[in-house]
Structure formats: structure tokens, C-alpha cells
Design a protein around this motif. Structure first.
Motif, PDB file in Angstrom:
ATOM      1  N   GLY A  86       0.826  -1.209   0.000  1.00 34.02           N
ATOM      2  CA  GLY A  86       0.000   0.000   0.000  1.00 34.02           C
ATOM      3  C   GLY A  86       0.852   1.247   0.000  1.00 34.02           C
ATOM      4  O   GLY A  86       2.084   1.186   0.030  1.00 34.02           O
ATOM      5  N   GLY A  87       0.178   2.382  -0.035  1.00 34.49           N
ATOM      6  CA  GLY A  87       0.856   3.664  -0.163  1.00 34.49           C
ATOM      7  C   GLY A  87       1.819   3.946   0.980  1.00 34.49           C
ATOM      8  O   GLY A  87       2.873   4.544   0.798  1.00 34.49           O
ATOM      9  N   ALA A  88       1.465   3.447   2.188  1.00 34.91           N
ATOM     10  CA  ALA A  88       2.264   3.775   3.366  1.00 34.91           C
ATOM     11  C   ALA A  88       3.654   3.139   3.334  1.00 34.91           C
ATOM     12  O   ALA A  88       4.568   3.616   3.985  1.00 34.91           O
ATOM     13  N   VAL A  89       3.802   2.043   2.562  1.00 42.43           N
ATOM     14  CA  VAL A  89       5.097   1.358   2.560  1.00 42.43           C
ATOM     15  C   VAL A  89       5.845   1.494   1.234  1.00 42.43           C
ATOM     16  O   VAL A  89       6.761   0.754   0.962  1.00 42.43           O
ATOM     17  N   ALA A  90       5.438   2.459   0.416  1.00 46.42           N
ATOM     18  CA  ALA A  90       6.122   2.664  -0.866  1.00 46.42           C
ATOM     19  C   ALA A  90       7.595   2.984  -0.607  1.00 46.42           C
ATOM     20  O   ALA A  90       7.919   3.786   0.265  1.00 46.42           O
ATOM     21  N   GLY A  91       8.499   2.335  -1.352  1.00 48.61           N
ATOM     22  CA  GLY A  91       9.934   2.465  -1.116  1.00 48.61           C
ATOM     23  C   GLY A  91      10.490   3.799  -1.554  1.00 48.61           C
ATOM     24  O   GLY A  91      11.507   4.260  -1.048  1.00 48.61           O
ATOM     25  N   GLN A  92       9.836   4.420  -2.492  1.00 49.24           N
ATOM     26  CA  GLN A  92      10.366   5.681  -2.967  1.00 49.24           C
ATOM     27  C   GLN A  92       9.379   6.785  -2.672  1.00 49.24           C
ATOM     28  O   GLN A  92       8.183   6.569  -2.635  1.00 49.24           O
ATOM     29  N   GLU A  93       9.936   7.959  -2.455  1.00 53.39           N
ATOM     30  CA  GLU A  93       9.069   9.079  -2.164  1.00 53.39           C
ATOM     31  C   GLU A  93       9.095  10.035  -3.332  1.00 53.39           C
ATOM     32  O   GLU A  93      10.167  10.459  -3.775  1.00 53.39           O
TER      33      GLU A  93
END
Lengths: 258, 322
Positions: free
Chosen positions: A215-222
């Protein structure tokens, strides 16, 4: 021969779209449609199941708000059922998160083969299918322009920059297909009617045991910033008075191409 | 497994005895990042035996030279590259967006739990942090992404950087064998077919004559081929033409093909889908011929005509040859 086909339901590419300025996520309002690129995978799967004489095609998709309109198109083409993962926490998922979700959803059904498009039409990264294969521990063959099942293996002609590879891969496996691998059928009226009553199983992140893992909370890149790519000004369309070809050649002469 | 060091690893491809253009572009991009991070630039050559590597701009090159002769297995490529990543522990891995690069990047991102940036057109380093600029939504948007603290992978769009000019310099070359890997593969290496060894390089051409779906049929290609021949330039095409098998893949311009920026891009019967525009919008001058006045190609074209290509092209051939 049971085949799972990953399909994406996308905003109509012809419709206007926007980005949420604070989250940089694509704002997807309105009805979603079946990604054109995925119609090839659905068609390929239907033909392979037909040829095998037994089995069924299952669509697997991840979409917001219980969106099923694109899935209905695939069901109308002939798929037997669909699995839809829908969860508010999936907003802002990156490619790997999406792959984790789809892999877990595929694992809930029986399959000999997983088919996906080489890439989706919108927001594509082109990496999700092979990531799914890795997560499921399946061998994968990408860019298939010809697919045949032969007993316990899948034979693929794999498009490359220079030509193609002949690849033989044991089943179960994941194959990504290019546009043009087969000609997708149009859903028949009967298909459209029967699609309305075909089963669509809806799963949440909790159902898949992936809360906090995708999900969005654990996306590796910002994403730091997003800007519109420089748009080129439209050129001038000159009314052709019969000298268009002449003008063009003179232009190329100026540039010393002629 | 220790954390990544400050090195940058680039995936290199070679055909006909030379590194591909995109390999030289990756070296150029990778060198800047490696210099900023203060680490080595390591090349991993996958697939050729006879490339001069004495001055490729890398500090180290690891070669899997028999790849080209063994045939293709994504599993073999992934296993070979994983071994190099394991040994070197780079901070960043660069591979070209293409049929090999996408296989490698996707699989390695899972195997190493790496941050993956796709469709990358630029890279920068600020205070030890790597930022990638990626194309989104058919190149309509550019997103800057922070690639985090760990191992990151960037799949780079061909044509995004200026290819490194080969100079002189020492490079530590080591050869690795695939023998140990080949025995244990689920997907056996398949036969490679590369009928198109004509050396057509649409990326290097200063003028391109490009065709699209509007050509209608394979036989009609001759009409445009004549013009390309008369001008002495290669013919390129949009995806429908390639998908139909009317022209081989090396001729494809666009998202899933090559990114070109010639001085003049002369297009016939190309409507201009976003995927195509992405591959040619940086051409210096775009001239479009399409019978549909609403075709999106006219939004990027500098000059356009709605003349029928079957009327216009023969006339052009006559004038050019005349």
C-alpha cells in the motif's frame, strides 16, 4: 488448463485526468475501463483454455472503490470469474506493492499459467508482472508475441530489440504478452448479459494478510515533486496550395539532407 | 548480507563487437552518480565476447561473455547479475528500459527488496541521496523521486543521456562463466533469432522517415522505403507497424521502442499516440503527414499536412531524385 490474467482497470485514456497536488497520486474519478493492453492477455488466455479443452480463465485486478466495470468487459469476453482486491490503504501503491497484492490474490486461485500485459497504458512501470512471478516463485517469460502450451511447458516467441528468442518454460509460469499477440474479440451480446451474473470475489488487504506490507504507506520511494513535461507549442498547419511537396523538399535541401 | 557501499553498477549490452549506445549512455549517467557518491563504477557486460573494454569509462567490468552464444533465459541473466550485485553491493544499479533491462530490474527489485524507479530520464545526487526523474503517464509528467537509503535500481529510458565518448583509461576486466548457472535453470536458454543484423541505427540518424498505421498494409511500405532510400536515411515506425511484423523491432520509435531526437522527424500516417510522442517529441523539427486533421501528432508537429501520404510521398521521391 486454468489461467489467471492480471488486468488493470484504468480511467478512460481519452478522458481528462488530474493529479492530487498534495499526494502526487493520479485522481481517478468516473468509470474505469479495461486497459486495452489487457484485452490481448484475456484473449490469449481464452484461446489457450479453448485449445486445452478444459479449465477456465480468472481475472485478477486491483482497483479502488470496488470498481468492476472493466472486469465485466473481460468477463463478457469469456473469463469465468474475477478476483478484485480493493482497499483504501492501497492508494499510492508503487509497482512492488501492486505486485505483492496481485501475487497474493493469484495465490488464492488455482492456475497453471499467469498472463499479464507487458505494460499498462496509464502510469506504467512495466515491472509489475515479473515482480509477481518472483514473488510467487514462478519462472517468467516477458514480451511474448506467440504462446503455445505443449504438455507441461509453455513455448514462447519472445520479442527482443533485434529479433526474437524461442523460449521453453515449465508450467506453472508467468508470461507477459505484447499487443498484437492475438486479436481480442469483441464481447457478444450474450457475453455481456452473462457477465453480469459471473462471480467477482472481492478481497481486502486484511483478507490477503498484507496489512502493513503493501500500500501507499510502505512505498519504497518518495515522490518529491511532479511537473508537467514541457509541452511543445503546436506548429503551423499551412494550407496546401499544391506546392506542399516542393516546399518540403526545399526545406530538406536547406538542411542539406537532399 | 551487508548494506550497500557507494558503488554504481551498470548493465552493459553489446552487439557486433561494440557496446550499444544505451550502454554508453548508462556509463555516462552512472559515472556522474558514482563520482558524487565517491564509489566505483562497475560495468556488468551481458552478452558478447569480442568487445574492447580498455576504455569504457568503468573502473571494473565483469563479463558474462558467453551469454550471447548460449541463448536467452531471463533466469540466467537474473542469476548472473544477482551474483555480481551480491559481490559488489552497489548503492545503485542502472539498466536500460528494454526487453533485457525490464526482466533484470523487476526480478532484482524483489530479490534484493530494492527501490525501483522506472522510465528514468535523469539522475542526481544531493548530500548522498539519489534522486531519479521518471516519466509518468506517457511522458506527460515528470516525477522526481527520492530513492531512499538502501539499494536502488533505475531502469533508464534509452536516449536520456549523452553517450560517453570513449577515451583511454585502465579498467579491471574479469570474465565469469555461466557454466555453473546453466545446469540449474528452470528456463533453459532459448534460441536467439536476430535476423536484423543490418546495423540500422535509428537513434543515430539525423533525419528519419517514419511510418505508422496509416500505411495500411505491408506492401505499401515500399512507397515510403523509396523515399528513405532516396534520402539515404533509415526508416522508422510506430508500434502498430512493428506489432504487425511489417518492420523489425529495431525500427520502432516510442515508449516500448527507441527514443530518437533527429534534426528532422518526417512522419507519414502516424496519428501520434502518447507512447509514440514520448519517443520522438524531442526531435528538433517534426513534420507530420496524416489525413486526419485532428490527429494528436499535429499538436507536436512544427509543420503538418493532411495530404494523403500516397499522393505526397511519390511526389517527394521524384523531387528528391530529380
Amino acid at each position: 488448463m486454468n489461467i489467471a490474467v492480471c488486468v488493470k482497470q484504468i480511467p478512460d485514456p481519452a478522458a481528462p485526468w488530474s493529479l492530487d497536488p498534495s499526494t502526487h497520486n493520479l485522481v481517478r474519478e468516473g468509470k474505469l475501463i479495461l486497459d486495452d493492453s489487457d484485452a490481448y492477455g484475456v484473449e490469449m488466455a481464452l484461446q489457450l483454455v479453448d485449445k486445452a479443452g478444459a479449465g477456465e480463465v480468472t481475472l485478477v485486478s486491483m482497483a479502488p472503490r470496488n470498481e468492476t466495470s472493466g472486469l465485466r468487459t473481460g468477463l463478457a469476453m469469456g473469463a469465468a470469474k474475477a478476483i478484485l482486491v480493493t482497499d483504501d490503504q492501497l492508494a499510492g501503491s508503487d509497482a512492488l506493492s501492486t505486485a505483492k497484492v496481485l501475487a497474493a490474490a493469484i495465490a488464492t486461485t488455482e492456475f497453471d499459467l499467469v498472463i499479464a500485459a507487458t505494460e499498462s497504458t496509464d502510469g506504467y512501470t512495466g515491472t509489475t508482472p515479473v515482480q509477481i512471478a518472483e514473488l510467487l516463485g514462478l519462472p517468467s517469460v516477458s514480451f511474448a508475441k506467440k504462446v503455445e502450451i505443449d504438455g507441461s511447458v509453455v513455448k514462447v516467441d519472445r520479442q527482443t530489440e533485434a529479433g526474437y528468442d524461442e523460449v521453453i518454460c515449465p508450467l506453472p509460469a508467468l508470461v507477459t504478452v505484447t499487443a498484437g499477440v492475438v486479436e481480442p474479440r469483441y464481447p457478444s451480446f450474450k457475453g455481456i448479459m452473462s457477465a453480469k451474473s459471473k462471480p467477482v470475489v472481492t478481497l481486502s488487504l486484511a483478507d490477503l494478510g498484507l496489512v502493513g506490507a503493501a500500500g501507499g504507506a510502505v512505498a519504497g520511494q518518495e515522490i518529491v515533486s511532479v511537473q508537467k513535461a514541457e509541452a511543445r507549442q503546436a506548429g503551423v498547419i499551412v494550407e496546401d496550395d499544391g506546392t506542399g511537396a516542393q516546399q518540403l523538399v526545399e526545406y530538406l535541401e536547406q538542411l542539406k539532407f537532399v | 548480507m551487508s548494506g550497500p557501499n557507494n558503488g554504481v553498477m551498470v548493465v552493459l549490452e553489446a552487439t557486433a563487437g561494440r557496446l550499444s549506445d544505451v550502454s554508453l549512455e548508462l556509463i555516462s549517467l552512472g559515472k556522474d552518480v558514482a563520482n558524487s557518491l565517491g564509489g566505483p563504477l562497475v560495468g556488468v557486460l551481458i552478452g558478447a565476447s569480442d568487445v574492447a573494454l580498455t576504455a569504457v569509462g568503468c573502473d571494473i567490468v565483469d563479463c558474462y561473455v558467453d551469454f550471447g552464444t548460449i541463448g536467452y533465459s531471463s533466469e540466467m541473466a537474473v542469476t548472473a547479475l544477482s551474483a555480481r550485485v551480491e559481490a559488489i553491493r552497489p548503492r545503485l544499479l542502472l539498466a536500460p528500459t528494454g526487453t533485457l533491462g525490464l526482466d533484470l530490474c523487476s526480478a532484482l527489485s524483489v530479490a534484493f527488496d530494492a527501490t525501483l524507479a522506472s522510465y528514468v530520464v535523469g539522475l542526481s545526487v544531493d548530500a548522498g541521496r539519489i534522486q531519479a526523474t521518471s516519466q509518468l503517464y506517457g511522458g506527460k509528467l515528470l516525477a522526481d523521486c527520492d530513492l531512499g537509503d538502501g539499494f536502488a535500481i533505475a531502469c533508464v529510458v534509452p536516449g536520456s543521456a549523452v553517450a560517453l565518448q570513449l577515451g583511454v583509461g585502465d579498467v579491471e576486466v574479469s570474465n565469469h562463466s555461466l557454466d555453473a548457472i546453466v545446469g540449474s535453470l528452470a528456463i533453459e536458454p532459448g534460441i536467439r533469432h536476430e535476423p536484423e543484423a543490418s546495423g540500422v541505427d535509428i537513434v543515430a540518424a539525423e533525419l528519419l522517415v517514419s511510418v505508422g498505421r496509416g500505411i495500411g498494409a505491408s506492401a505499401n511500405l515500399e512507397v515510403v522505403q523509396e523515399l528513405a532510400d532516396a534520402l539515404g536515411v533509415p526508416m522508422s515506425a510506430s508500434r502498430p507497424v512493428i506489432d504487425q511484423g511489417w518492420l523489425p523491432k529495431p525500427h520502432q520509435v516510442g515508449k516500448s521502442g527507441k527514443k530518437v531526437k533527429p534534426k528532422v522527424y518526417l512522419s507519414f500516417g502516424i496519428s501520434g499516440a502518447p507512447e509514440h510522442l514520448e519517443g520522438m517529441r524531442q526531435s528538433e523539427v517534426i513534420i507530420a503527414c496524416n489525413t486526419d486533421p485532428n490527429a494528436p501528432i499535429f499538436k507536436v508537429a512544427h509543420y503538418g499536412t493532411t495530404l494523403d501520404l500516397f499522393d505526397l510521398v511519390p511526389e517527394l521521391v521524384e523531387l528528391v531524385e530529380g
